[in-house]
Design an enzyme around this catalytic site. Structure first.
Site, mmCIF file in Angstrom:
data_model
loop_
_atom_site.group_PDB
_atom_site.id
_atom_site.type_symbol
_atom_site.label_atom_id
_atom_site.label_comp_id
_atom_site.label_asym_id
_atom_site.label_seq_id
_atom_site.Cartn_x
_atom_site.Cartn_y
_atom_site.Cartn_z
ATOM 1 N N HIS A 313 0.855 -1.189 0.000
ATOM 2 C CA HIS A 313 0.000 0.000 0.000
ATOM 3 C C HIS A 313 0.885 1.230 0.000
ATOM 4 O O HIS A 313 1.939 1.225 0.636
ATOM 5 C CB HIS A 313 -0.899 -0.003 1.247
ATOM 6 C CG HIS A 313 -2.067 0.903 1.105
ATOM 7 N ND1 HIS A 313 -1.993 2.240 1.416
ATOM 8 C CD2 HIS A 313 -3.322 0.678 0.660
ATOM 9 C CE1 HIS A 313 -3.161 2.787 1.169
ATOM 10 N NE2 HIS A 313 -3.990 1.874 0.705
ATOM 11 N N ASP A 371 -7.974 -5.720 0.321
ATOM 12 C CA ASP A 371 -8.412 -6.536 -0.808
ATOM 13 C C ASP A 371 -7.957 -7.979 -0.727
ATOM 14 O O ASP A 371 -8.449 -8.835 -1.455
ATOM 15 C CB ASP A 371 -7.915 -5.912 -2.116
ATOM 16 C CG ASP A 371 -8.659 -4.633 -2.411
ATOM 17 O OD1 ASP A 371 -9.816 -4.538 -1.986
ATOM 18 O OD2 ASP A 371 -8.082 -3.735 -3.047
HETATM 19 N N1 ACO Z 1 4.101 -7.669 -4.657
HETATM 20 C C1 ACO Z 1 5.445 -7.662 -4.841
HETATM 21 N N2 ACO Z 1 6.227 -6.577 -4.719
HETATM 22 C C2 ACO Z 1 5.607 -5.431 -4.385
HETATM 23 C C3 ACO Z 1 4.219 -5.355 -4.161
HETATM 24 C C4 ACO Z 1 3.453 -6.530 -4.301
HETATM 25 N N3 ACO Z 1 2.131 -6.527 -4.119
HETATM 26 N N4 ACO Z 1 3.883 -4.088 -3.843
HETATM 27 C C5 ACO Z 1 5.039 -3.364 -3.869
HETATM 28 N N5 ACO Z 1 6.069 -4.197 -4.183
HETATM 29 C C6 ACO Z 1 7.497 -3.803 -4.233
HETATM 30 C C7 ACO Z 1 7.792 -2.972 -5.477
HETATM 31 O O1 ACO Z 1 8.173 -3.787 -6.568
HETATM 32 C C8 ACO Z 1 8.922 -2.105 -4.972
HETATM 33 O O2 ACO Z 1 10.104 -2.890 -4.929
HETATM 34 P P1 ACO Z 1 11.530 -2.198 -5.230
HETATM 35 O O3 ACO Z 1 11.712 -1.179 -4.129
HETATM 36 O O4 ACO Z 1 12.487 -3.328 -5.158
HETATM 37 O O5 ACO Z 1 11.419 -1.582 -6.591
HETATM 38 C C9 ACO Z 1 8.540 -1.825 -3.520
HETATM 39 O O6 ACO Z 1 7.735 -2.949 -3.130
HETATM 40 C C10 ACO Z 1 7.745 -0.540 -3.326
HETATM 41 O O7 ACO Z 1 6.577 -0.608 -4.120
HETATM 42 P P2 ACO Z 1 5.979 0.570 -5.012
HETATM 43 O O8 ACO Z 1 5.349 -0.025 -6.231
HETATM 44 O O9 ACO Z 1 7.012 1.629 -5.215
HETATM 45 O O10 ACO Z 1 4.888 1.120 -4.029
HETATM 46 P P3 ACO Z 1 3.687 2.058 -4.413
HETATM 47 O O11 ACO Z 1 3.351 2.804 -3.193
HETATM 48 O O12 ACO Z 1 3.974 2.841 -5.650
HETATM 49 O O13 ACO Z 1 2.513 1.025 -4.791
HETATM 50 C C11 ACO Z 1 0.675 -0.444 -4.642
HETATM 51 C C12 ACO Z 1 1.528 0.631 -3.934
HETATM 52 C C13 ACO Z 1 0.231 0.052 -6.032
HETATM 53 C C14 ACO Z 1 -0.589 -0.705 -3.830
HETATM 54 C C15 ACO Z 1 1.527 -1.728 -4.780
HETATM 55 O O14 ACO Z 1 1.923 -2.198 -3.505
HETATM 56 C C16 ACO Z 1 0.767 -2.828 -5.529
HETATM 57 O O15 ACO Z 1 0.744 -2.820 -6.772
HETATM 58 N N6 ACO Z 1 0.139 -3.795 -4.793
HETATM 59 C C17 ACO Z 1 -0.627 -4.830 -5.410
HETATM 60 C C18 ACO Z 1 -1.980 -4.295 -5.834
HETATM 61 C C19 ACO Z 1 -2.915 -4.040 -4.675
HETATM 62 O O16 ACO Z 1 -3.085 -4.888 -3.804
HETATM 63 N N7 ACO Z 1 -3.558 -2.873 -4.693
HETATM 64 C C20 ACO Z 1 -4.558 -2.513 -3.682
HETATM 65 C C21 ACO Z 1 -4.179 -1.265 -2.978
HETATM 66 S S1 ACO Z 1 -5.312 -0.991 -1.651
HETATM 67 C C22 ACO Z 1 -6.726 -0.427 -2.353
HETATM 68 O O17 ACO Z 1 -6.761 0.166 -3.397
HETATM 69 C C23 ACO Z 1 -7.942 -0.718 -1.608
#
Ligand code: ACO
Length: 437
Positions: A313, A371
């Protein structure tokens, strides 16, 4: 806004004059540096794609402490609201700032209940969609189309129009979501029934047929209501910011909320519940619990482009408090339905345990979000996977409206107009077609 005694000073290494920037304190949470005069005084913009360090507004509605895993609606912890209140009380709170007293609750419930039917023409509008259209495609269209049916509440600058459109949207979303569902399965639409609760009425419109009486199960109604409460608002997330930006042009509330529905559809946002359940199904097909290690390996391999959906998140760097409540509801619902051994739930719990202990997730502070479990609950209730995000949109509608109305009522509100760092071609002349290579 309360000014802080501290000021920030921006200085430049080329000797340009430095600039003092005011700092404001909120009631809680990080202070903000006011950069509104930056461009006028320095000719420079700030650069913050993805809004990693930018507060785009001043709000009193929802507060999140992502490190603590705390979520408050108007100051009330989500755990207390989910346990002691129902969704319509939560709606009243988000819209008005205070929880209703008993007579206010009765009046508000009556008002919402009286607006649950939609214009009969909406049925014919729906017929234009393919039966296999994604429910979120249908919802984006239906919500936007409300402005074509309710002309008397489209002036965003008129407080009465805003109030009536708010009630109409909250009241009609369950009807529209269930109509979208009934249309895709080819069953007759079920009209709302005013003696049922908000969640009970939604379930009846979803699952009843004209052939037999449908009595909603109390445990499932309560679970549905809790899903609505947990998704009702979440401060300045992508869809809420979309609604604010869209509404900032003065467009009508139905159009602004339709923009929110469209944004919510994405798998990085509201679409994650559908994506999380599909992911669990895929791992199950690979071999279930036995194959979690293999799956986690893929998630950690950046080349593979696989994410653990329902994890991570932007704001929560701790367990999402909504996920805890949803996990609890999951146990209750599966227990009530005799599905304690549901393989997907067992798989989700095993996956969560392994991920929470894995260095990759620990180092990045990746925890389950709401979720991760809401899909399992919705599936157990009987909601088809493709409708999960539409249910999220139904619940988030009140948050979108509260945020939109807060923005319109703010004397400092302006049309939202981000700027850019331009890196494209500089001015050049168009050559005649024959001279272009
Ligand atoms: N699985 C694996 N790796 C992940 C995940 C994940 N679900 N989420 C983040 N990471 C990793 C990224 O690859 C990144 O790694 P790095 O530093 O080595 O490059 C690091 O964790 C930071 O992640 P970001 O993508 O920079 O975080 P951001 O804040 O931009 O994204 C998000 C947040 C979009 C929610 C992301 O965690 C994601 O895509 N999660 C999966 C989708 C999801 O569950 N969304 C629901 C959000 S809650 C809602 O809307 C109710």
């Amino acid at each position: 806004m309360t000014p802080s005694d501290v000021k920030a000073t921006l200085s430049f290494s080329d000797g340009s004059p430095s600039m003092a920037l005011p700092i404001y304190k909120g009631t809680v949470g990080p202070e903000v540096i006011d950069i509104r005069k930056l461009y006028a005084q320095t000719g420079k913009f700030t650069y913050d794609p993805g809004f990693l360090s930018t507060a785009a507004c001043n709000s009193t509605i929802t507060y999140i402490d992502g490190d603590k895993g705390e979520l408050l609606y108007r100051g009330y912890p989500i755990e207390q609201l989910a346990t002691n209140c129902d969704f319509l009380e939560t709606c009243y709170l988000l819209l008005n700032g205070e929880l209703p007293n008993p007579s206010q609750k009765i009046a508000f419930t009556k008002l919402v209940t009286n607006h649950t039917m939609v214009n009969e023409q909406m049925q014919f509008f729906l017929r234009g969609f393919r039966r296999d259209a994604h429910p979120m495609a249908i919802m984006t269209g239906l919500v936007g189309a409300l402005s074509a049916f309710y002309h008397d509440s489209t002036d965003i600058n008129n407080p009465q129009h805003r109030e009536i459109s708010a009630i109409r949207l909250i009241a009609k979303m369950p009807t529209l979501v269930s109509m979208a569902y009934k249309y895709t399965v080819g069953q007759p639409y079920i009209y709302p029934k005013n003696d049922l609760s908000y969640a009970g009425n939604f379930m009846r419109m979803m699952f009843a047929t004209p052939c037999e009486e449908y009595v909603p199960n109390d445990v499932l109604v309560r679970a549905m209501d809790r899903i609505f409460i947990l998704h009702a608002d979440h401060e300045q997330n992508a869809s809420t910011s979309t609604v604010r930006l869209c509404g900032s042009s003065g467009t009508n509330p139905f159009a602004a909320i339709a923009a929110g529905v469209a944004c919510l559809w994405g798998p990085a946002h509201g679409g994650a519940n559908e994506a999380a359940l599909n992911m669990l199904g895929d791992v199950q097909k690979m071999g279930g619990v036995e194959k979690i290690g293999e799956f986690i390996k893929k998630v950690k391999d950046k080349e593979a482009g696989v994410k653990l959906m329902g994890f991570g998140h932007r704001v929560y760097k701790n367990y999402d408090p909504r996920a805890k409540l949803m996990r609890e509801t999951c146990h209750e619902v599966l227990g009530a339905l005799g599905l304690e051994n549901d393989p997907l739930f067992k798989l989700a719990m095993a996956l969560e345990k392994i991920a929470l202990e894995d260095e990759y997730f620990v180092a990045r502070k990746l925890y389950p979000n709401v979720d991760f479990y809401s899909g399992i609950v919705q599936r157990a209730i009987g909601i088809p996977v493709s409708l999960f995000t539409a249910v999220f949109a139904l619940a988030r509608t009140v948050g979108w409206i509260a945020q939109l109305n807060e923005m319109i009522g703010d004397p400092e509100y302006k049309i939202g107009r981000p700027r850019q760092l331009f890196n494209g071609a500089t001015a050049r002349d168009v050559k005649p077609l024959a001279a272009r290579v």
